[in-house]
Design a protein around this motif. Structure first.
Motif, mmCIF file in Angstrom:
data_model
loop_
_atom_site.group_PDB
_atom_site.id
_atom_site.type_symbol
_atom_site.label_atom_id
_atom_site.label_comp_id
_atom_site.label_asym_id
_atom_site.label_seq_id
_atom_site.Cartn_x
_atom_site.Cartn_y
_atom_site.Cartn_z
ATOM 1 N N PRO A 229 0.710 -1.306 0.133
ATOM 2 C CA PRO A 229 0.028 0.073 0.138
ATOM 3 C C PRO A 229 0.843 1.409 0.035
ATOM 4 C CG PRO A 229 -0.767 -1.599 1.715
ATOM 5 C CD PRO A 229 0.546 -2.111 1.020
ATOM 6 N N ILE A 230 2.050 1.156 0.881
ATOM 7 C CA ILE A 230 2.759 2.508 0.588
ATOM 8 C C ILE A 230 3.494 2.622 -0.710
ATOM 9 C CG2 ILE A 230 4.937 3.548 1.754
ATOM 10 C CD1 ILE A 230 4.489 1.860 4.137
ATOM 11 N N ALA A 231 3.955 1.443 -1.282
ATOM 12 C CA ALA A 231 4.398 1.576 -2.512
ATOM 13 C C ALA A 231 3.361 2.146 -3.644
ATOM 14 C CB ALA A 231 4.871 0.272 -3.266
ATOM 15 N N ALA A 232 2.060 1.793 -3.503
ATOM 16 C CA ALA A 232 0.918 2.142 -4.226
ATOM 17 C C ALA A 232 0.545 3.531 -4.138
ATOM 18 C CB ALA A 232 -0.183 1.154 -4.077
ATOM 19 N N ALA A 233 0.911 4.050 -2.816
ATOM 20 C CA ALA A 233 0.586 5.734 -2.578
ATOM 21 C C ALA A 233 1.646 6.381 -3.117
ATOM 22 C CB ALA A 233 0.551 5.615 -0.870
ATOM 23 N N PHE A 234 2.695 5.938 -3.350
ATOM 24 C CA PHE A 234 3.970 6.690 -3.885
ATOM 25 C C PHE A 234 3.598 6.670 -5.365
ATOM 26 C CE2 PHE A 234 6.187 6.712 0.332
ATOM 27 C CZ PHE A 234 7.125 7.686 0.156
ATOM 28 N N PHE A 235 3.317 5.584 -6.111
ATOM 29 C CA PHE A 235 3.141 5.560 -7.341
ATOM 30 C C PHE A 235 1.918 6.457 -7.716
ATOM 31 C CE2 PHE A 235 1.261 3.836 -11.295
ATOM 32 C CZ PHE A 235 2.415 3.658 -12.174
ATOM 33 N N ALA A 236 0.820 6.461 -6.990
ATOM 34 C CA ALA A 236 -0.344 7.108 -7.312
ATOM 35 C C ALA A 236 -0.080 8.987 -7.341
ATOM 36 C CB ALA A 236 -1.491 6.791 -6.234
ATOM 37 N N ILE A 237 0.707 9.277 -6.076
ATOM 38 C CA ILE A 237 1.166 10.559 -5.973
ATOM 39 C C ILE A 237 1.839 10.929 -7.285
ATOM 40 C CG2 ILE A 237 2.542 12.223 -4.665
ATOM 41 C CD1 ILE A 237 1.642 10.603 -2.070
ATOM 42 N N GLY A 238 2.874 10.268 -7.312
ATOM 43 C CA GLY A 238 3.902 10.590 -8.754
ATOM 44 C C GLY A 238 2.849 10.443 -9.723
ATOM 45 N N LEU A 239 1.921 9.813 -10.231
ATOM 46 C CA LEU A 239 1.388 9.737 -11.304
ATOM 47 C C LEU A 239 0.308 10.896 -11.482
ATOM 48 C CD1 LEU A 239 0.537 8.159 -13.893
ATOM 49 C CD2 LEU A 239 -1.315 7.064 -12.556
ATOM 50 N N GLY A 240 -0.318 11.242 -10.149
ATOM 51 C CA GLY A 240 -0.968 12.689 -9.997
ATOM 52 C C GLY A 240 -0.379 13.885 -10.514
ATOM 53 N N TYR A 241 1.055 13.774 -9.837
ATOM 54 C CA TYR A 241 1.965 14.730 -10.101
ATOM 55 C C TYR A 241 2.294 14.932 -11.653
ATOM 56 C CZ TYR A 241 5.407 18.721 -8.957
ATOM 57 O OH TYR A 241 6.049 19.537 -9.127
ATOM 58 N N TYR A 242 2.482 13.698 -11.999
ATOM 59 C CA TYR A 242 2.946 13.868 -13.419
ATOM 60 C C TYR A 242 1.803 14.428 -14.280
ATOM 61 C CZ TYR A 242 3.726 12.058 -18.318
ATOM 62 O OH TYR A 242 3.939 12.172 -19.473
ATOM 63 N N GLY A 243 0.633 14.096 -14.030
ATOM 64 C CA GLY A 243 -0.637 14.553 -14.684
ATOM 65 C C GLY A 243 -0.656 15.817 -14.769
ATOM 66 N N TYR A 244 -0.300 16.405 -13.563
ATOM 67 C CA TYR A 244 -0.448 17.961 -13.211
ATOM 68 C C TYR A 244 0.658 18.567 -13.907
ATOM 69 C CZ TYR A 244 0.398 22.429 -10.936
ATOM 70 O OH TYR A 244 0.472 23.732 -10.638
ATOM 71 N N THR A 245 1.995 18.177 -14.268
ATOM 72 C CA THR A 245 2.984 18.847 -14.641
ATOM 73 C C THR A 245 2.822 18.875 -16.176
ATOM 74 O OG1 THR A 245 4.294 16.851 -14.331
ATOM 75 C CG2 THR A 245 4.581 18.755 -12.681
ATOM 76 N N PHE A 246 2.302 17.596 -16.472
ATOM 77 C CA PHE A 246 2.118 17.316 -17.899
ATOM 78 C C PHE A 246 1.063 18.502 -18.661
ATOM 79 C CE2 PHE A 246 0.339 15.667 -21.800
ATOM 80 C CZ PHE A 246 1.641 15.367 -22.700
ATOM 81 N N ALA A 247 0.072 18.699 -17.745
ATOM 82 C CA ALA A 247 -0.888 19.643 -18.150
ATOM 83 C C ALA A 247 -0.594 21.024 -18.262
ATOM 84 C CB ALA A 247 -2.336 19.325 -17.281
#
Length: 285
Positions: A229-247
């Motif tokens: 779950p901790i790994a999934a949380a880091f991945f989800a935060i990274g994916l969300g931040y990537y979506g924000y920076t890409f946009a």
């Protein structure tokens, strides 16, 4: 017929033993009574000896868990019963634990209800520990920290090397039994007000320590349930931040890369821990 050994860790519990030991001897005249004197400065050892108990003395206090380990090593019975020496646990409840053992369980724990908790905050903390341990083990755990329990001696001794010297031996032994597929049962018990000195548990310091122990045991018991779950949380935060920076900036930032890398590393650590756990619980390890 199985022989019974009743083990009572005691630190400055002379008053409690004056009440508990006669009741135990009257209920179980043939049982082996072992009082582990954990560096007491009162008459704990004298009272225990006067009531016919076998006394194991420590020159200084080593902790509740250390007393449990000493008592378990010294006991000659096939069934071990652990209970507090302060009068909180009723010897009349021991037959309830033994009856459950006869049904095929390897450990039976006396589960306190809400009224059996020392105070509201202790009850709230224990409720959280029970919930977290239930999530980790996949089995309902009704009272993770109860020190009133009966276990088969050979099974219990398998995990002595895992038990800490402090107050968390119930936590460790319960989760170790579940991890090794040894069946555990719970029976409801009443808890009386303790006799003599106040509790040796310090709410804030020992509460934090208990929480750390829960996570330590989680990594020992089922690491992936903690790391994944901790790994999934880091991945989800990274994916969300990537979506924000890409946009907003149309690029992949170092922060997103760092979060993705952290999630992979944490997951791999979890896999390695899972393999180490499997080796730890091998019967021939």
């Amino acid at each position: 017929m199985s022989r019974l050994s009743i083990i009572l860790p005691a630190k400055n519990e002379a008053e409690g033993l004056r009440k508990t030991l006669p009741a135990l001897r009257g209920q179980f005249p043939d049982a082996e009574l072992i009082v582990v004197d954990d560096g007491s400065t009162d008459e704990t050892a004298v009272v225990a000896a006067d009531h016919g108990a076998r006394v194991l003395r420590s020159p200084y206090s080593m902790g509740n868990g250390a007393a449990i380990k000493r008592g378990a090593r010294a006991a000659s019975g096939d069934i071990l019963v652990f209970m507090d020496a302060d009068g909180q646990h009723d010897p009349a409840c021991i037959p309830l634990l033994l009856e459950k053992l006869d049904e095929g369980y390897d450990m039976v724990v006396g589960a306190r209800d809400g009224s059996g908790q020392a105070n509201f905050h202790r009850g709230l903390a224990n409720g959280f520990y029970n919930w977290l341990a239930t999530r980790m083990t996949g089995h309902e755990i009704k009272d993770l920290t109860s020190g009133f329990r009966a276990a088969r001696a050979d099974r219990f001794r398998e995990f002595l090397h895992l038990l800490p010297n402090g107050f968390s031996y119930p936590t460790t032994s319960t989760m170790a039994f579940f991890r090794s597929a040894y069946p555990v049962a719970y029976v409801p018990i009443p808890v009386a007000r303790r006799v003599g000195n106040g509790s040796h548990i310090r709410p804030i310091k020992d509460g934090i320590r208990f929480l750390l122990i829960i996570f330590k045991i989680a990594t020992l018991f089922s690491p992936l349930k903690l790391f994944a779950p901790i790994a999934a949380a880091f991945f989800a935060i990274g994916l969300g931040y990537y979506g924000y920076t890409f946009a907003t900036m149309h690029r992949l930032t170092n922060m997103s890369t760092l979060l993705f890398s952290a999630s992979v590393i944490i997951f791999l650590i979890g896999l390695i821990s899972e393999q180490i756990t499997n080796l730890t619980y091998r019967r021939d390890a």
